[in-house]
Design a protein around this motif. Structure first.
Motif, PDB file in Angstrom:
ATOM      1  N   ARG A   1      46.124  45.558   0.985  1.00  0.00           N
ATOM      2  CA  ARG A   1      45.492  46.537   0.128  1.00  0.00           C
ATOM      3  C   ARG A   1      44.443  45.878  -0.831  1.00  0.00           C
ATOM      4  N   TYR A   2      44.525  44.467  -0.783  1.00  0.00           N
ATOM      5  CA  TYR A   2      43.323  43.851  -1.722  1.00  0.00           C
ATOM      6  C   TYR A   2      42.094  43.411  -0.854  1.00  0.00           C
ATOM      7  N   ILE A   3      41.669  44.233   0.044  1.00  0.00           N
ATOM      8  CA  ILE A   3      40.584  44.124   0.678  1.00  0.00           C
ATOM      9  C   ILE A   3      39.605  44.953  -0.225  1.00  0.00           C
ATOM     10  N   ASP A   4      38.387  44.787  -0.646  1.00  0.00           N
ATOM     11  CA  ASP A   4      37.483  45.508  -1.321  1.00  0.00           C
ATOM     12  C   ASP A   4      36.097  45.332  -0.903  1.00  0.00           C
ATOM     13  N   SER A   5      35.741  46.732  -0.184  1.00  0.00           N
ATOM     14  CA  SER A   5      34.646  46.443   0.556  1.00  0.00           C
ATOM     15  C   SER A   5      33.965  47.778   0.987  1.00  0.00           C
TER      16      SER A   5
ATOM     17  N   MET B   1      32.647  48.371   3.495  1.00  0.00           N
ATOM     18  CA  MET B   1      33.006  48.536   5.051  1.00  0.00           C
ATOM     19  C   MET B   1      34.423  49.156   5.254  1.00  0.00           C
ATOM     20  N   LEU B   2      35.098  49.505   4.250  1.00  0.00           N
ATOM     21  CA  LEU B   2      36.018  50.154   4.327  1.00  0.00           C
ATOM     22  C   LEU B   2      36.299  51.590   4.062  1.00  0.00           C
ATOM     23  N   ARG B   3      36.976  52.185   4.732  1.00  0.00           N
ATOM     24  CA  ARG B   3      37.484  53.648   4.542  1.00  0.00           C
ATOM     25  C   ARG B   3      38.847  53.818   4.799  1.00  0.00           C
ATOM     26  N   TYR B   4      39.587  54.453   3.771  1.00  0.00           N
ATOM     27  CA  TYR B   4      40.800  54.787   3.676  1.00  0.00           C
ATOM     28  C   TYR B   4      41.125  56.298   4.360  1.00  0.00           C
ATOM     29  N   GLY B   5      42.288  56.300   5.037  1.00  0.00           N
ATOM     30  CA  GLY B   5      42.618  57.440   5.506  1.00  0.00           C
ATOM     31  C   GLY B   5      43.799  57.780   4.960  1.00  0.00           C
ATOM     32  N   ARG B   6      43.690  59.013   4.017  1.00  0.00           N
ATOM     33  CA  ARG B   6      44.755  59.252   3.141  1.00  0.00           C
ATOM     34  C   ARG B   6      45.971  59.984   3.838  1.00  0.00           C
ATOM     35  N   VAL B   7      47.298  59.609   3.992  1.00  0.00           N
ATOM     36  CA  VAL B   7      48.156  60.211   4.739  1.00  0.00           C
ATOM     37  C   VAL B   7      48.981  61.482   3.872  1.00  0.00           C
ATOM     38  N   GLU B   8      48.916  62.465   4.395  1.00  0.00           N
ATOM     39  CA  GLU B   8      49.771  63.578   3.778  1.00  0.00           C
ATOM     40  C   GLU B   8      50.601  64.428   4.872  1.00  0.00           C
ATOM     41  N   GLU B   9      51.967  64.191   4.676  1.00  0.00           N
ATOM     42  CA  GLU B   9      52.729  65.018   5.722  1.00  0.00           C
ATOM     43  C   GLU B   9      52.764  64.318   6.980  1.00  0.00           C
TER      44      GLU B   9
ATOM     45  N   SER C   1      33.797  49.997  -4.148  1.00  0.00           N
ATOM     46  CA  SER C   1      33.599  48.591  -4.448  1.00  0.00           C
ATOM     47  C   SER C   1      33.583  48.409  -5.898  1.00  0.00           C
ATOM     48  N   THR C   2      34.225  47.440  -6.363  1.00  0.00           N
ATOM     49  CA  THR C   2      34.272  46.997  -7.971  1.00  0.00           C
ATOM     50  C   THR C   2      33.407  45.875  -8.268  1.00  0.00           C
TER      51      THR C   2
ATOM     52  N   HIS D   1      35.280  40.145   3.422  1.00  0.00           N
ATOM     53  CA  HIS D   1      35.537  40.565   2.158  1.00  0.00           C
ATOM     54  C   HIS D   1      37.272  40.515   1.933  1.00  0.00           C
ATOM     55  N   VAL D   2      37.841  39.854   2.755  1.00  0.00           N
ATOM     56  CA  VAL D   2      39.356  39.467   2.644  1.00  0.00           C
ATOM     57  C   VAL D   2      39.418  38.469   1.640  1.00  0.00           C
ATOM     58  N   CYS D   3      40.210  38.987   0.322  1.00  0.00           N
ATOM     59  CA  CYS D   3      40.279  37.638  -0.664  1.00  0.00           C
ATOM     60  C   CYS D   3      41.022  36.820  -0.235  1.00  0.00           C
ATOM     61  N   THR D   4      40.468  35.510  -0.662  1.00  0.00           N
ATOM     62  CA  THR D   4      41.349  34.201  -0.295  1.00  0.00           C
ATOM     63  C   THR D   4      41.643  33.239  -1.444  1.00  0.00           C
ATOM     64  N   CYS D   5      41.947  33.956  -2.444  1.00  0.00           N
ATOM     65  CA  CYS D   5      42.508  33.659  -3.744  1.00  0.00           C
ATOM     66  C   CYS D   5      44.044  32.786  -3.626  1.00  0.00           C
TER      67      CYS D   5
END
Length: 389
Positions: free
Chosen positions: A215-219, A221-229, A240-241, A291-295
Protein backbone atom coordinates in the motif's frame (compact mmCIF):
# COMPACT_ATOMS: atom_id res chain seq x y z
CA UNK A 1 2.92 -33.62 -26.71
CA UNK A 2 0.13 -33.60 -29.27
CA UNK A 3 0.61 -36.20 -32.01
CA UNK A 4 -2.37 -35.06 -34.11
CA UNK A 5 -0.27 -33.73 -36.99
CA UNK A 6 1.71 -36.97 -37.21
CA UNK A 7 -1.43 -39.09 -37.09
CA UNK A 8 -2.95 -37.04 -39.93
CA UNK A 9 0.22 -37.43 -41.99
CA UNK A 10 0.17 -41.19 -41.49
CA UNK A 11 -3.55 -41.50 -42.23
CA UNK A 12 -3.30 -39.48 -45.44
CA UNK A 13 -0.68 -41.84 -46.98
CA UNK A 14 -1.59 -45.18 -45.35
CA UNK A 15 -2.76 -48.26 -47.22
CA UNK A 16 -4.66 -51.44 -46.31
CA UNK A 17 -3.21 -54.94 -46.76
CA UNK A 18 -5.05 -58.09 -47.79
CA UNK A 19 -6.03 -58.84 -44.21
CA UNK A 20 -7.68 -55.45 -43.81
CA UNK A 21 -4.88 -54.12 -41.60
CA UNK A 22 -3.70 -50.54 -42.06
CA UNK A 23 -0.22 -50.29 -43.54
CA UNK A 24 2.12 -47.32 -43.29
CA UNK A 25 4.75 -46.92 -45.98
CA UNK A 26 8.34 -45.94 -45.19
CA UNK A 27 7.72 -42.61 -46.89
CA UNK A 28 4.65 -41.97 -44.72
CA UNK A 29 6.62 -42.77 -41.60
CA UNK A 30 9.42 -40.36 -42.54
CA UNK A 31 6.90 -37.58 -43.26
CA UNK A 32 5.25 -38.15 -39.86
CA UNK A 33 8.64 -38.22 -38.13
CA UNK A 34 9.59 -34.88 -39.73
CA UNK A 35 6.28 -33.41 -38.50
CA UNK A 36 6.99 -34.70 -34.99
CA UNK A 37 10.45 -33.13 -34.99
CA UNK A 38 9.09 -29.76 -36.14
CA UNK A 39 6.38 -29.86 -33.48
CA UNK A 40 8.92 -30.81 -30.79
CA UNK A 41 11.10 -27.84 -31.77
CA UNK A 42 8.13 -25.52 -31.19
CA UNK A 43 7.01 -27.03 -27.89
CA UNK A 44 10.47 -27.80 -26.42
CA UNK A 45 12.77 -25.00 -27.59
CA UNK A 46 15.37 -25.32 -24.81
CA UNK A 47 17.89 -27.92 -23.70
CA UNK A 48 16.65 -30.39 -21.09
CA UNK A 49 19.84 -32.14 -19.99
CA UNK A 50 20.37 -30.31 -16.68
CA UNK A 51 18.15 -29.92 -13.61
CA UNK A 52 18.03 -26.47 -11.99
CA UNK A 53 18.23 -27.88 -8.43
CA UNK A 54 21.80 -26.67 -7.85
CA UNK A 55 20.84 -23.12 -8.83
CA UNK A 56 18.82 -22.89 -5.63
CA UNK A 57 15.65 -20.86 -5.15
CA UNK A 58 15.18 -19.03 -8.44
CA UNK A 59 12.46 -17.60 -10.65
CA UNK A 60 11.85 -20.18 -13.38
CA UNK A 61 9.20 -21.93 -15.51
CA UNK A 62 7.66 -24.74 -13.43
CA UNK A 63 5.63 -27.87 -14.03
CA UNK A 64 3.66 -30.30 -11.85
CA UNK A 65 3.10 -34.03 -12.37
CA UNK A 66 -0.39 -35.29 -11.54
CA UNK A 67 0.77 -38.87 -12.08
CA UNK A 68 3.34 -38.76 -9.28
CA UNK A 69 1.35 -36.45 -6.98
CA UNK A 70 -2.32 -36.77 -6.07
CA UNK A 71 -4.56 -33.85 -5.06
CA UNK A 72 -6.83 -33.75 -2.02
CA UNK A 73 -10.49 -34.50 -2.61
CA UNK A 74 -11.50 -30.84 -3.20
CA UNK A 75 -9.14 -30.61 -6.18
CA UNK A 76 -9.77 -34.02 -7.74
CA UNK A 77 -10.78 -34.05 -11.40
CA UNK A 78 -13.07 -37.00 -12.11
CA UNK A 79 -12.38 -40.03 -9.91
CA UNK A 80 -11.48 -39.15 -6.34
CA UNK A 81 -8.05 -39.94 -4.93
CA UNK A 82 -7.76 -41.73 -1.60
CA UNK A 83 -3.98 -41.39 -1.43
CA UNK A 84 -3.49 -37.63 -1.64
CA UNK A 85 0.08 -36.35 -1.47
CA UNK A 86 1.82 -33.05 -0.89
CA UNK A 87 2.03 -30.77 -3.96
CA UNK A 88 5.36 -30.55 -5.79
CA UNK A 89 6.93 -28.67 -8.68
CA UNK A 90 9.74 -29.41 -11.11
CA UNK A 91 11.91 -27.62 -13.61
CA UNK A 92 11.58 -27.72 -17.40
CA UNK A 93 14.27 -30.39 -17.83
CA UNK A 94 12.81 -32.79 -15.26
CA UNK A 95 9.34 -32.43 -16.78
CA UNK A 96 10.78 -33.98 -19.96
CA UNK A 97 13.57 -36.31 -18.81
CA UNK A 98 11.88 -37.73 -15.70
CA UNK A 99 8.13 -37.39 -16.32
CA UNK A 100 7.69 -38.10 -20.03
CA UNK A 101 4.39 -39.92 -20.57
CA UNK A 102 2.97 -38.65 -17.27
CA UNK A 103 0.16 -36.15 -16.81
CA UNK A 104 2.27 -33.00 -16.60
CA UNK A 105 0.72 -29.54 -16.28
CA UNK A 106 2.46 -26.23 -16.89
CA UNK A 107 2.56 -23.84 -13.94
CA UNK A 108 4.21 -21.01 -15.89
CA UNK A 109 6.75 -18.80 -14.11
CA UNK A 110 7.17 -18.83 -10.33
CA UNK A 111 9.89 -17.27 -8.22
CA UNK A 112 12.00 -18.41 -5.27
CA UNK A 113 11.41 -22.06 -6.11
CA UNK A 114 13.80 -25.01 -6.17
CA UNK A 115 13.10 -28.10 -8.27
CA UNK A 116 11.45 -30.87 -6.20
CA UNK A 117 12.17 -33.77 -8.57
CA UNK A 118 14.01 -36.54 -6.73
CA UNK A 119 13.31 -35.05 -3.31
CA UNK A 120 10.94 -36.44 -0.69
CA UNK A 121 8.00 -34.58 -2.27
CA UNK A 122 8.46 -35.88 -5.80
CA UNK A 123 9.84 -39.39 -6.15
CA UNK A 124 9.43 -41.31 -9.38
CA UNK A 125 7.71 -44.72 -9.29
CA UNK A 126 9.95 -47.46 -7.87
CA UNK A 127 10.21 -49.21 -11.24
CA UNK A 128 11.79 -46.04 -12.66
CA UNK A 129 14.43 -45.82 -9.94
CA UNK A 130 12.58 -43.43 -7.60
CA UNK A 131 15.22 -40.70 -8.07
CA UNK A 132 15.50 -37.85 -10.55
CA UNK A 133 17.23 -39.13 -13.70
CA UNK A 134 19.27 -35.94 -14.00
CA UNK A 135 20.53 -36.35 -10.42
CA UNK A 136 20.53 -40.16 -10.24
CA UNK A 137 23.71 -40.38 -8.16
CA UNK A 138 22.30 -38.17 -5.41
CA UNK A 139 19.94 -40.61 -3.72
CA UNK A 140 20.16 -38.68 -0.43
CA UNK A 141 17.81 -36.10 -1.96
CA UNK A 142 14.96 -38.58 -1.47
CA UNK A 143 15.04 -37.79 2.25
CA UNK A 144 15.08 -34.00 1.84
CA UNK A 145 12.50 -31.29 1.17
CA UNK A 146 12.94 -27.78 -0.19
CA UNK A 147 11.88 -25.93 2.94
CA UNK A 148 11.64 -22.50 1.29
CA UNK A 149 9.35 -23.51 -1.56
CA UNK A 150 5.81 -22.12 -1.43
CA UNK A 151 2.87 -24.06 -2.87
CA UNK A 152 -0.72 -23.16 -3.73
CA UNK A 153 -3.67 -24.51 -5.69
CA UNK A 154 -1.81 -23.95 -8.98
CA UNK A 155 0.12 -27.16 -8.31
CA UNK A 156 -3.15 -29.09 -8.77
CA UNK A 157 -3.99 -27.18 -11.95
CA UNK A 158 -6.33 -24.69 -10.25
CA UNK A 159 -6.17 -20.94 -10.87
CA UNK A 160 -7.87 -17.67 -10.01
CA UNK A 161 -10.14 -16.78 -7.09
CA UNK A 162 -12.80 -18.99 -8.73
CA UNK A 163 -10.51 -21.98 -8.12
CA UNK A 164 -11.15 -23.66 -11.47
CA UNK A 165 -9.02 -26.24 -13.30
CA UNK A 166 -7.16 -24.62 -16.19
CA UNK A 167 -8.00 -26.11 -19.59
CA UNK A 168 -6.47 -23.84 -22.29
CA UNK A 169 -8.87 -24.81 -25.07
CA UNK A 170 -11.86 -23.98 -22.84
CA UNK A 171 -10.69 -20.47 -21.94
CA UNK A 172 -12.55 -17.72 -23.74
CA UNK A 173 -11.30 -14.60 -21.93
CA UNK A 174 -7.96 -13.21 -20.83
CA UNK A 175 -5.98 -14.31 -17.78
CA UNK A 176 -3.73 -11.88 -15.90
CA UNK A 177 -0.86 -12.94 -13.62
CA UNK A 178 -0.34 -11.35 -10.22
CA UNK A 179 3.23 -10.08 -10.03
CA UNK A 180 3.54 -10.98 -6.33
CA UNK A 181 1.92 -14.41 -5.84
CA UNK A 182 2.20 -15.50 -9.51
CA UNK A 183 -1.36 -16.85 -9.55
CA UNK A 184 -3.42 -16.15 -12.68
CA UNK A 185 -6.86 -14.50 -12.68
CA UNK A 186 -9.65 -14.41 -15.25
CA UNK A 187 -10.44 -10.89 -16.43
CA UNK A 188 -14.12 -11.67 -15.76
CA UNK A 189 -13.29 -12.53 -12.12
CA UNK A 190 -11.18 -9.39 -11.63
CA UNK A 191 -13.82 -7.03 -12.98
CA UNK A 192 -12.96 -3.76 -14.67
CA UNK A 193 -9.39 -3.47 -15.99
CA UNK A 194 -7.48 -0.48 -17.42
CA UNK A 195 -6.61 -0.62 -21.10
CA UNK A 196 -3.61 -2.79 -21.93
CA UNK A 197 -1.32 0.18 -22.65
CA UNK A 198 -2.01 1.68 -19.21
CA UNK A 199 -0.37 -1.04 -17.10
CA UNK A 200 2.40 -3.67 -17.25
CA UNK A 201 1.99 -5.49 -13.95
CA UNK A 202 -0.98 -6.52 -11.84
CA UNK A 203 -1.16 -7.17 -8.06
CA UNK A 204 -4.24 -8.98 -6.77
CA UNK A 205 -6.32 -7.79 -3.81
CA UNK A 206 -5.31 -10.86 -1.76
CA UNK A 207 -1.64 -9.85 -1.98
CA UNK A 208 -2.42 -6.19 -1.20
CA UNK A 209 -4.30 -7.34 1.90
CA UNK A 210 -1.65 -9.88 2.92
CA UNK A 211 1.30 -7.49 2.46
CA UNK A 212 0.45 -4.00 3.81
CA UNK A 213 3.79 -2.68 2.55
CA UNK A 214 2.36 -2.82 -0.99
CA UNK A 215 0.00 0.00 0.00
CA UNK A 216 2.99 2.27 0.44
CA UNK A 217 3.80 2.60 -3.24
CA UNK A 218 3.16 6.19 -4.19
CA UNK A 219 3.38 6.82 -7.90
CA UNK A 220 1.56 8.30 -10.87
CA UNK A 221 2.41 4.94 -12.51
CA UNK A 222 -0.13 3.26 -10.23
CA UNK A 223 -3.86 2.78 -10.71
CA UNK A 224 -6.15 1.37 -8.05
CA UNK A 225 -8.92 -1.07 -8.91
CA UNK A 226 -11.52 -0.42 -6.23
CA UNK A 227 -13.30 -3.66 -5.27
CA UNK A 228 -17.02 -3.70 -4.58
CA UNK A 229 -19.03 -6.92 -4.18
CA UNK A 230 -16.02 -9.05 -5.12
CA UNK A 231 -15.10 -7.32 -8.38
CA UNK A 232 -13.26 -4.18 -9.49
CA UNK A 233 -16.00 -1.62 -10.13
CA UNK A 234 -13.86 1.42 -10.99
CA UNK A 235 -10.29 2.38 -11.78
CA UNK A 236 -8.72 5.33 -9.96
CA UNK A 237 -5.30 6.90 -10.62
CA UNK A 238 -3.02 7.22 -7.61
CA UNK A 239 -2.78 10.72 -6.18
CA UNK A 240 0.92 11.40 -5.78
CA UNK A 241 1.92 13.24 -2.60
CA UNK A 242 4.38 16.10 -2.19
CA UNK A 243 6.75 13.59 -0.60
CA UNK A 244 7.61 12.36 -4.08
CA UNK A 245 9.23 15.69 -4.93
CA UNK A 246 12.33 14.28 -3.23
CA UNK A 247 14.59 12.19 -5.51
CA UNK A 248 13.89 8.46 -5.08
CA UNK A 249 16.66 6.48 -3.47
CA UNK A 250 15.84 3.51 -5.74
CA UNK A 251 17.09 5.28 -8.85
CA UNK A 252 20.47 3.60 -8.68
CA UNK A 253 22.10 0.40 -9.91
CA UNK A 254 23.45 -0.31 -6.45
CA UNK A 255 21.92 -3.44 -4.80
CA UNK A 256 19.21 -2.59 -2.30
CA UNK A 257 21.13 -4.31 0.50
CA UNK A 258 23.93 -1.75 0.13
CA UNK A 259 21.84 1.41 -0.17
CA UNK A 260 21.52 3.95 2.60
CA UNK A 261 18.00 3.63 3.95
CA UNK A 262 16.02 6.78 4.82
CA UNK A 263 14.45 6.80 8.24
CA UNK A 264 11.28 8.61 7.13
CA UNK A 265 8.69 6.67 5.11
CA UNK A 266 7.65 8.50 1.96
CA UNK A 267 3.98 7.73 2.37
CA UNK A 268 3.01 6.57 5.87
CA UNK A 269 2.96 10.07 7.31
CA UNK A 270 0.08 10.93 4.97
CA UNK A 271 -2.46 8.30 6.04
CA UNK A 272 -5.24 9.98 4.07
CA UNK A 273 -3.74 8.78 0.77
CA UNK A 274 -5.01 5.21 1.14
CA UNK A 275 -8.12 3.90 2.83
CA UNK A 276 -6.63 0.82 4.49
CA UNK A 277 -10.06 -0.74 4.99
CA UNK A 278 -11.15 -0.86 1.36
CA UNK A 279 -9.86 -3.77 -0.77
CA UNK A 280 -8.30 -2.93 -4.11
CA UNK A 281 -6.21 -4.38 -6.91
CA UNK A 282 -3.15 -2.57 -8.23
CA UNK A 283 -2.31 -1.90 -11.88
CA UNK A 284 1.28 -0.70 -12.34
CA UNK A 285 2.94 0.87 -15.37
CA UNK A 286 6.51 0.19 -16.48
CA UNK A 287 9.05 1.72 -14.09
CA UNK A 288 6.89 1.46 -10.96
CA UNK A 289 9.63 -0.29 -8.97
CA UNK A 290 11.57 2.97 -8.71
CA UNK A 291 8.73 4.29 -6.54
CA UNK A 292 8.73 1.52 -3.92
CA UNK A 293 9.69 3.02 -0.58
CA UNK A 294 12.91 1.63 0.93
CA UNK A 295 12.81 3.34 4.30
CA UNK A 296 13.85 1.30 7.34
CA UNK A 297 10.27 0.28 8.22
CA UNK A 298 9.24 -0.63 4.67
CA UNK A 299 12.43 -2.60 4.00
CA UNK A 300 11.95 -4.51 7.24
CA UNK A 301 8.52 -5.64 5.96
CA UNK A 302 9.82 -6.34 2.46
CA UNK A 303 12.59 -8.60 3.72
CA UNK A 304 10.42 -10.35 6.33
CA UNK A 305 7.83 -11.23 3.70
CA UNK A 306 10.34 -12.35 1.02
CA UNK A 307 9.40 -9.43 -1.23
CA UNK A 308 12.90 -8.21 -2.08
CA UNK A 309 12.05 -8.74 -5.76
CA UNK A 310 9.98 -5.53 -5.45
CA UNK A 311 13.16 -3.48 -5.26
CA UNK A 312 15.78 -5.67 -6.97
CA UNK A 313 16.24 -7.36 -10.34
CA UNK A 314 13.80 -10.22 -10.84
CA UNK A 315 15.26 -12.21 -13.71
CA UNK A 316 13.75 -15.45 -15.01
CA UNK A 317 16.16 -18.38 -15.37
CA UNK A 318 15.13 -19.85 -18.71
CA UNK A 319 16.27 -23.18 -20.19
CA UNK A 320 19.45 -22.82 -22.21
CA UNK A 321 18.84 -22.46 -25.96
CA UNK A 322 19.18 -25.72 -27.86
CA UNK A 323 21.63 -25.18 -30.71
CA UNK A 324 20.22 -28.26 -32.46
CA UNK A 325 16.76 -26.66 -32.69
CA UNK A 326 15.35 -27.19 -36.17
CA UNK A 327 17.73 -30.04 -37.01
CA UNK A 328 16.48 -33.54 -37.78
CA UNK A 329 17.50 -36.43 -35.54
CA UNK A 330 19.88 -37.54 -38.28
CA UNK A 331 21.52 -34.11 -38.50
CA UNK A 332 21.86 -33.91 -34.71
CA UNK A 333 23.42 -37.36 -34.59
CA UNK A 334 25.93 -36.49 -37.32
CA UNK A 335 26.90 -33.31 -35.47
CA UNK A 336 27.50 -35.29 -32.27
CA UNK A 337 29.58 -37.77 -34.21
CA UNK A 338 31.79 -34.98 -35.59
CA UNK A 339 32.31 -33.61 -32.07
CA UNK A 340 33.51 -36.95 -30.65
CA UNK A 341 37.17 -37.79 -30.28
CA UNK A 342 38.47 -40.00 -33.09
CA UNK A 343 38.44 -43.31 -31.18
CA UNK A 344 34.86 -42.92 -29.93
CA UNK A 345 33.70 -41.71 -33.37
CA UNK A 346 35.17 -44.80 -35.05
CA UNK A 347 33.52 -47.08 -32.48
CA UNK A 348 30.15 -45.35 -32.97
CA UNK A 349 30.37 -45.51 -36.76
CA UNK A 350 31.34 -49.19 -36.58
CA UNK A 351 28.39 -50.00 -34.30
CA UNK A 352 26.01 -48.10 -36.60
CA UNK A 353 27.33 -49.92 -39.69
CA UNK A 354 26.96 -53.29 -37.95
CA UNK A 355 23.37 -52.55 -36.90
CA UNK A 356 22.49 -51.23 -40.36
CA UNK A 357 23.93 -54.32 -42.09
CA UNK A 358 22.10 -56.67 -39.74
CA UNK A 359 18.78 -54.86 -40.30
CA UNK A 360 19.19 -54.94 -44.08
CA UNK A 361 19.92 -58.67 -43.97
CA UNK A 362 16.90 -59.26 -41.72
CA UNK A 363 14.58 -57.32 -44.07
CA UNK A 364 15.89 -58.87 -47.30
CA UNK A 365 13.40 -61.81 -47.28
CA UNK A 366 10.52 -59.38 -46.76
CA UNK A 367 11.58 -57.38 -49.83
CA UNK A 368 11.99 -60.54 -51.95
CA UNK A 369 8.57 -61.92 -51.08
CA UNK A 370 6.67 -58.63 -50.87
CA UNK A 371 5.69 -59.44 -47.32
CA UNK A 372 4.62 -56.45 -45.19
CA UNK A 373 6.90 -55.61 -42.27
CA UNK A 374 4.88 -55.34 -39.07
CA UNK A 375 5.78 -53.83 -35.72
CA UNK A 376 6.21 -57.28 -34.17
CA UNK A 377 8.77 -58.10 -36.87
CA UNK A 378 10.89 -55.09 -35.91
CA UNK A 379 10.50 -55.93 -32.22
CA UNK A 380 11.68 -59.47 -32.98
CA UNK A 381 14.77 -58.09 -34.73
CA UNK A 382 15.81 -56.01 -31.74
CA UNK A 383 15.13 -58.92 -29.39
CA UNK A 384 17.57 -60.94 -31.48
CA UNK A 385 20.14 -58.16 -31.24
CA UNK A 386 19.80 -57.98 -27.46
CA UNK A 387 20.12 -61.73 -27.07
CA UNK A 388 23.19 -61.81 -29.32
CA UNK A 389 21.74 -64.16 -31.95
Amino acid sequence: MNDTKSELALQSTSEVDGDGEEVVTAHSFLVAQADLEREAAEVLPGKFDECTYDKGYIRQPLYACLTCTHPPLKYCQGASSSDSTEPAGMCYSCSIECHAGHEVIELFTKRQFRCDCGTKRLLLPAEQGACCRLKSARTMLATLENANNVYNHNFWGMYCSCDKFYVPENETGVMVQCYVCNDWYHDSCIGQLPSEDEYDDYVCRECVSKHPVLRYIDSTMLRYGRVEEGRVSRIEPATSTKILDTPNENNTDEPVSKRARPSMCRLRRDTSVIDSQQPFDMFLADGWKSHVCTCIDCMREIEANRLVFLVEEDEIVEPEDDETLGESLYESAMKQLRNMDRTRAIDAASAYHSLSSSLKEYLRPFAASGKIVKSQDIQAFFEQQRSGH
